[in-house]
Each structure stands twice: as structure tokens, then as C-alpha cells.
Design an enzyme around this catalytic site. Structure first.
Site, PDB file in Angstrom:
ATOM      1  N   VAL A  12      -6.725  -2.749  -2.947  1.00 24.65           N
ATOM      2  CA  VAL A  12      -7.627  -3.738  -2.337  1.00 24.65           C
ATOM      3  C   VAL A  12      -8.520  -4.406  -3.380  1.00 24.65           C
ATOM      4  CG1 VAL A  12      -9.621  -3.959  -0.793  1.00 24.65           C
ATOM      5  CG2 VAL A  12      -7.593  -2.728  -0.044  1.00 24.65           C
ATOM      6  N   LYS A  36      -6.526   3.148 -16.172  1.00 27.85           N
ATOM      7  CA  LYS A  36      -6.219   1.959 -15.359  1.00 27.85           C
ATOM      8  C   LYS A  36      -6.823   0.717 -16.010  1.00 27.85           C
ATOM      9  CE  LYS A  36      -6.126   4.289 -10.863  1.00 27.85           C
ATOM     10  NZ  LYS A  36      -6.841   4.571  -9.634  1.00 27.85           N
ATOM     11  N   GLU A 151     -11.107  -5.448   4.960  1.00 30.30           N
ATOM     12  CA  GLU A 151      -9.892  -6.071   4.428  1.00 30.30           C
ATOM     13  C   GLU A 151      -8.702  -5.738   5.333  1.00 30.30           C
ATOM     14  OE1 GLU A 151      -9.398  -8.306   1.950  1.00 30.30           O
ATOM     15  OE2 GLU A 151      -7.451  -8.249   2.925  1.00 30.30           O
ATOM     16  N   GLU A 155      -0.146  -3.674   1.942  1.00 29.41           N
ATOM     17  CA  GLU A 155       0.544  -3.464   0.671  1.00 29.41           C
ATOM     18  C   GLU A 155       1.939  -4.047   0.803  1.00 29.41           C
ATOM     19  OE1 GLU A 155       0.312   0.697  -0.352  1.00 29.41           O
ATOM     20  OE2 GLU A 155      -1.851   0.684  -0.041  1.00 29.41           O
ATOM     21  N   GLY A 257       2.789   5.949   8.270  1.00 24.00           N
ATOM     22  CA  GLY A 257       2.216   6.760   7.192  1.00 24.00           C
ATOM     23  C   GLY A 257       1.270   5.880   6.414  1.00 24.00           C
ATOM     24  N   CYS A 260      -3.742   4.107   5.193  1.00 23.39           N
ATOM     25  CA  CYS A 260      -4.708   3.574   6.165  1.00 23.39           C
ATOM     26  C   CYS A 260      -4.565   4.141   7.575  1.00 23.39           C
ATOM     27  CB  CYS A 260      -4.615   2.052   6.196  1.00 23.39           C
ATOM     28  SG  CYS A 260      -5.185   1.316   4.652  1.00 23.39           S
ATOM     29  N   LYS A 320       6.249   2.765   2.911  1.00 22.14           N
ATOM     30  CA  LYS A 320       6.876   1.602   3.537  1.00 22.14           C
ATOM     31  C   LYS A 320       7.519   0.774   2.431  1.00 22.14           C
ATOM     32  CE  LYS A 320       3.077  -1.674   3.598  1.00 22.14           C
ATOM     33  NZ  LYS A 320       2.316  -2.610   4.407  1.00 22.14           N
TER      34      LYS A 320
HETATM   35  N1  LIG Z   1      -4.386  -0.026   0.600  1.00 23.53           N
HETATM   36  C1  LIG Z   1      -4.419  -0.820   1.648  1.00 23.53           C
HETATM   37  O1  LIG Z   1      -3.393  -1.345   2.107  1.00 23.53           O
HETATM   38  C2  LIG Z   1      -5.736  -1.137   2.321  1.00 23.53           C
HETATM   39  C3  LIG Z   1      -5.816  -2.214   3.213  1.00 23.53           C
HETATM   40  C4  LIG Z   1      -7.037  -2.495   3.815  1.00 23.53           C
HETATM   41  C5  LIG Z   1      -8.145  -1.685   3.565  1.00 23.53           C
HETATM   42  N2  LIG Z   1      -8.020  -0.632   2.719  1.00 23.53           N
HETATM   43  C6  LIG Z   1      -9.225   0.156   2.441  1.00 23.53           C
HETATM   44  O2  LIG Z   1      -9.749  -0.263   1.182  1.00 23.53           O
HETATM   45  C7  LIG Z   1     -10.321   0.847   0.472  1.00 23.53           C
HETATM   46  C8  LIG Z   1      -9.656   0.977  -0.891  1.00 23.53           C
HETATM   47  O3  LIG Z   1      -8.295   1.290  -0.702  1.00 23.53           O
HETATM   48  P1  LIG Z   1      -7.229   1.221  -1.892  1.00 23.53           P
HETATM   49  O4  LIG Z   1      -5.911   1.486  -1.292  1.00 23.53           O
HETATM   50  O5  LIG Z   1      -7.459  -0.011  -2.689  1.00 23.53           O
HETATM   51  O6  LIG Z   1      -7.719   2.497  -2.752  1.00 23.53           O
HETATM   52  P2  LIG Z   1      -7.210   2.935  -4.210  1.00 23.53           P
HETATM   53  O7  LIG Z   1      -7.300   4.422  -4.220  1.00 23.53           O
HETATM   54  O8  LIG Z   1      -5.940   2.256  -4.537  1.00 23.53           O
HETATM   55  O9  LIG Z   1      -8.319   2.347  -5.195  1.00 23.53           O
HETATM   56  C9  LIG Z   1      -9.617   2.809  -5.277  1.00 23.53           C
HETATM   57  C10 LIG Z   1     -10.077   2.668  -6.732  1.00 23.53           C
HETATM   58  O10 LIG Z   1     -11.482   2.955  -6.792  1.00 23.53           O
HETATM   59  C11 LIG Z   1     -11.753   3.645  -8.005  1.00 23.53           C
HETATM   60  N3  LIG Z   1     -13.044   4.324  -7.870  1.00 23.53           N
HETATM   61  C12 LIG Z   1     -13.340   5.432  -7.132  1.00 23.53           C
HETATM   62  N4  LIG Z   1     -14.668   5.724  -7.260  1.00 23.53           N
HETATM   63  C13 LIG Z   1     -15.199   4.765  -8.056  1.00 23.53           C
HETATM   64  C14 LIG Z   1     -16.514   4.517  -8.534  1.00 23.53           C
HETATM   65  N5  LIG Z   1     -17.557   5.298  -8.193  1.00 23.53           N
HETATM   66  N6  LIG Z   1     -16.711   3.453  -9.358  1.00 23.53           N
HETATM   67  C15 LIG Z   1     -15.687   2.653  -9.723  1.00 23.53           C
HETATM   68  N7  LIG Z   1     -14.409   2.847  -9.290  1.00 23.53           N
HETATM   69  C16 LIG Z   1     -14.172   3.882  -8.461  1.00 23.53           C
HETATM   70  C17 LIG Z   1     -10.551   4.546  -8.168  1.00 23.53           C
HETATM   71  O11 LIG Z   1     -10.409   4.966  -9.524  1.00 23.53           O
HETATM   72  C18 LIG Z   1      -9.407   3.639  -7.690  1.00 23.53           C
HETATM   73  O12 LIG Z   1      -8.833   2.922  -8.765  1.00 23.53           O
HETATM   74  C19 LIG Z   1     -10.142   2.050   1.390  1.00 23.53           C
HETATM   75  O13 LIG Z   1     -11.305   2.195   2.161  1.00 23.53           O
HETATM   76  C20 LIG Z   1      -8.985   1.654   2.280  1.00 23.53           C
HETATM   77  O14 LIG Z   1      -9.005   2.296   3.521  1.00 23.53           O
HETATM   78  C21 LIG Z   1      -6.866  -0.346   2.088  1.00 23.53           C
END
Ligand SMILES: NC(=O)c1ccc[n+]([C@@H]2O[C@H](COP(=O)([O-])OP(=O)(O)OC[C@H]3O[C@@H](n4cnc5c(N)ncnc54)[C@H](O)[C@@H]3O)[C@@H](O)[C@H]2O)c1
EC number: 1.1.1.22
Length: 430
Positions: A12, A36, A151, A155, A257, A260, A320
Site C-alpha cells: 500500500v 527494502k 485504501e 494486489e 486468503g 486483508c 491469489k
Molecule cells: N495489501 C493490500 O492489498 C492492502 C489493501 C488495502 C489496505 N491494506 C492495509 O494497508 C496496510 C499496509 O498493508 P501492506 O500490505 O502494504 O503491508 P506491508 O507489510 O506490505 O508493508 C508495511 C511496511 O511498513 C513497514 N513498517 C512497519 N513499521 C514501521 C515503522 N514504524 N516505520 C516505518 N515503516 C514501518 C514495514 O517494514 C513494511 O515494509 C495494512 O493495514 C493493510 O490492512 C492492504
């Protein structure tokens, strides 16, 4: 042009940052994971998302998109900071807000002026207040407004979903802060819905719970279809053309799965329970999904007799298609169940092979679908990647020791599979 900080370089955060930079803003991404950030500075991504690398590169080269592990660099001069860190399942099913708390505290410690904090992570109702309190505690000097902007990207089509959203939801208790965030989205020409904080936070959970409910609904229908000899795929088609119903998220299969749906449905149910409401439907959605996971294994046992000593191949490992995300991937659960029953399990995925191997070293990850079929007693379609639809099925059958296919995503035509001599089991179609 706004100067924006994005906290979290995951699916995200990175998509948000790259797209906002592409819209002409100056964006700095901060992540605590040095590897990263090192890779991103060379415009390399640590996950697979179609098209994202090109947008990262284009904006990185143009100097609009920067990466750091140092909060002061990201926050200095930023008028807006997005929080896009993970909110995994916590105790009792509610979302764990440790990353959100830590991100907010780190921004607060490095503030050099007033800022609007935008919660992009999926967070429980009330998290806007929680984030405000963190700022109050760590940085009471500058004005900080908290806005919720959940958001909805998927993915696999994250760029498209961000740039062409059905709607943008902005929740705020302060109009000026909401205006600032709304302005960022104006170039997208999408409906911008403005609510209060709690309502915006709820829209996200309610949306995910509804989509998960549709999946569990059609899975329940598929169980009934198997008993009455109806075809669940055709039933979904017949339902989906009704405009009141629509065709999406009506595919019977081995369940949802990913990072989310499982955690968000659970979190919403936990929130409801905390407020003394028993969410009957949400519990049923989760229970049906749990049962679907074991369905593929039951079908294999039906076809093979015993599972002990049998070689089972998995087509697809990611949760997926079009992603390498393995969070809550049904493949892992199926593989573990099969291994526990004494089967040998191999698998192939166009993108998630390495990640799957790291999570389950006993899994024999192979280079393509035919290699998975080689000497297999059965294969299971776990993830409906398009390339599995295009396979030479006669060649597949020749490679297998026994021609058993459990199609967990209903991608093949049962009649054709039987004509080719397969023992074929779909979901909800006998
Ligand atoms: N993945 C999806 O399809 C999707 C879609 C909509 C909403 N969301 C929501 O968005 C949020 C993020 O999901 P994601 O899939 O991108 O997660 P992710 O695990 O891919 O990314 C999170 C990132 O945050 C970093 N991080 C953690 N703590 C931190 C800190 N204190 N300071 C700086 N960086 C830090 C991690 O290293 C990681 O790179 C979640 O709440 C999720 O539910 C995800």
C-alpha cells in the site's frame, strides 16, 4: 505540488507513494527495513506488483520519489504524512496497532511544523483518536490533524486501483485537513466521499467483510450444489447477471486468503463483540471459509483413498494470482495438511515460489506446472493464474502417474477434463 511523507514501503505505502509522485508531488518514503530501502533506491522492489517498478523508476529518476530509513529526512518540511504500515491480527482478533503507534510516535518526534496525518492502514474504529493522542503525548507544540483515508487497492492491480478508484473515502473531523487530502486526489476525477473519522474507518472494514461474505455465500451455495447436482459456476453466472447482484466475488473455491480479508473480518467481529454485539453473520463467514480450506484435501482423499505416500502437486502458491504475497495463502494450509497425512507435496507459482519455500521448506518448489505434474498422483489448482488455463492438458495427463485433478478454482471445464480421461473434481460441480 505537495511535499508528502509516506511511512511504510509495502504494497500500500509504495503504491501510494509512487502514484502520488506520478501525479507531480514530491514524496519521501520511510521504512524501518534497511534492505527494502536499499533496493528501492536502486528502483528494485522487494515484492511483485505488475507495473509498479516502472512507476517507481520513472519518478525516482525524476527526483520526485525518494527513500530513506531516517525519519527526520522524510518528515522535515512535509505537510502531509501517510501511515501505511501493517496492522496484523492481534490478541483476540483485533488489529494490532503497534506499528501504527510506533510510526506516529516517530513522526511526532521529528516534526518541524504543523502536519496532516493520513491513516491509510486498515485500522479499528477510533484509531484516528488514538493517533491524535500519540501526537499529543510526543509533540504537543505543532498542530496535528488526523485524517482517515482507507485504501481499497487490490494486489495484482494496485496501480490501476489507485489511479482509477471507484471512490476515495476521506474521514476527518476538521474540514481544512480533509480539503488538503482531497486536493491530492482531485486529478483522479473519482467521487470523493467525505465523512467523519469513525464512518470512514468503518467503510473499509464493512467493504472487506461484505466481499468476504459474498465469497462465503457462494461457497455455501456450492456445498448445496454438490448435493443436489447443480453447477455452482453456472449458478453464479446466472445470479451475477442480475444487476442487483453483480458478478464479482461470486467464485466458489477454496476460500479467501491474503493479508486483508481474514484479519479484517476477524477484527470487525472482535470490535462488535467489544461493543456487546454478537456478529452472527461475520462468524458464519469465517467458519465457512475455514471449512473450504480443508475441502481440497477431502476431495483428494475421496479420489485417492489414502494420502500417505502419494505425490500431490499444487498449481499456484500465492494467495491469489498476479502477486507473490503468501500471507494467509490457502496453499500453505493445504500443503501442511497433506504433509501431516504423509503425502509428498510439490508446487509451482509464477511469482511466489521463493516466498513459499522460505515459509515451508518441506515444500518442493518446481519450475513449472508440467514439472509439478511429473509422476504426481494428483494435482490441485490452488491459485487461478492465467497460465494454468492455457496448459496443454493432454501433455499434463501424460506427465502424471494418476490423472486426478482437484480444481480448487473451477478453471477447467469438467466435461472436457473427463473426455481427456482425468478424474476431475471442481468445487460445487459434480
Ligand atoms: N495489501 C493490500 O492489498 C492492502 C489493501 C488495502 C489496505 N491494506 C492495509 O494497508 C496496510 C499496509 O498493508 P501492506 O500490505 O502494504 O503491508 P506491508 O507489510 O506490505 O508493508 C508495511 C511496511 O511498513 C513497514 N513498517 C512497519 N513499521 C514501521 C515503522 N514504524 N516505520 C516505518 N515503516 C514501518 C514495514 O517494514 C513494511 O515494509 C495494512 O493495514 C493493510 O490492512 C492492504
Amino acid at each position: 505540488m505537495s511535499h508528502i511523507a509516506v511511512v511504510g514501503a509495502g504494497y500500500v505505502g509504495l503504491t501510494t507513494a509512487a502514484c502520488l509522485a506520478d501525479l507531480g508531488n514530491e514524496v519521501c518514503v520511510i521504512d524501518i527495513d534497511e534492505a527494502k530501502i536499499r533496493a528501492l533506491r536502486r528502483h528494485r522492489l522487494h515484492f511483485y506488483e505488475p507495473g509498479l517498478q516502472e512507476v517507481v523508476k520513472r519518478n525516482g529518476m525524476a527526483g520526485r520519489l525518494n527513500f530513506t530509513t531516517v525519519y527526520s529526512e522524510a518528515v522535515a518540511g512535509a505537510g502531509i504524512a501517510f501511515i501505511a504500515v501493517a496492522t496484523p491480527e492481534g490478541e483476540g482478533g483485533e488489529a494490532n496497532l503497534d506499528h501504527v503507534r510506533s510510526a506516529a510516535a516517530s513522526i511526532a518526534e521529528h516534526l518541524t511544523g504543523p502536519i496532516v496525518i493520513v491513516n491509510k492502514s486498515t485500522v479499528p474504529i477510533g484509531t484516528g483518536d488514538f493517533v491524535s493522542e500519540v501526537f499529543q503525548k510526543h509533540q504537543p507544540h505543532f498542530r496535528v490533524d488526523v485524517v482517515s483515508n482507507p485504501e481499497f487497492l487490490r494486489e495484482g492491480s494496485a496501480l490501476h486501483d489507485f489511479m482509477k478508484p471507484d471512490r476515495v473515502v476521506i474521514g476527518a473531523n476538521n474540514e481544512a485537513a480533509a480539503d488538503q487530502v482531497a486536493k491530492l486526489y482531485e486529478p483522479l476525477n473519482a467521487p470523493i466521499l467525505r465523512y467523519n473519522l469513525y464512518t470512514a474507518e468503518m467503510v473499509k472494514y464493512a467493504s472487506n467483510a461484505f466481499l468476504a461474505a459474498r465469497i462465503s455465500f457462494i461457497n455455501e451455495i456450492s456445498r448445496i450444489c454438490e448435493r443436489v447436482d447443480a453447477d455452482a459456476k453456472r449458478v453464479a453466472e446466472g445470479m451475477g447477471l442480475d444487476k442487483r447482484i453483480g458478478p464479482h466475488f461470486l467464485e466458489a473455491g477454496i476460500g479467501y486468503g491474503g493479508s486483508c480479508f481474514p484479519k479484517d473480518v476477524k477484527a470487525l467481529a472482535a470490535i462488535a463483540e467489544r461493543f456487546n454485539y454478537h456478529p452472527e453473520l461475520l462468524h458464519a463467514v469465517m467458519a465457512i471459509n475455514r471449512d473450504q480450506r480443508t475441502l481440497a484435501v477431502e476431495k483428494l482423499r475421496e479420489c485417492l483413498g489414502t494420502l500417505r505416500g502419494q505425490s500431490i502437486g499444487l498449481f499456484g502458491l500465492a494467495f491469489k494470482p498476479n502477486t507473490d504475497d503468501m500471507r494467509e495463502a490457502p496453499s500453505l494450509e493445504i500443503a501442511k495438511l497433506l504433509l501431516a497425512k504423509g503425502a509428498k507435496v510439490c508446487g509451482y507459482d509464477p511469482a511466489a515460489g521463493e516466498r513459499a519455500k522460505a515459509l515451508l521448506p518441506e515444500l518442493d518448489v518446481r519450475r513449472d506446472a508440467y514439472a509439478v505434474a511429473r509422476d504426481a498422483d494428483a494435482v490441485v489448482v490452488v491459485t487461478e493464474w492465467n497460465e494454468f488455463r492455457q496448459l496443454d492438458l493432454a501433455k499434463l495427463k501424460r506427465a502424471m502417474r494418476r490423472p486426478v485433478v482437484v480444481d480448487g478454482r473451477n478453471i477447467y471445464d469438467p466435461a472436457q477434463m473427463r473426455r481427456l480421461g482425468f478424474v476431475y473434481r471442481g468445487i460445487g460441480r459434480n
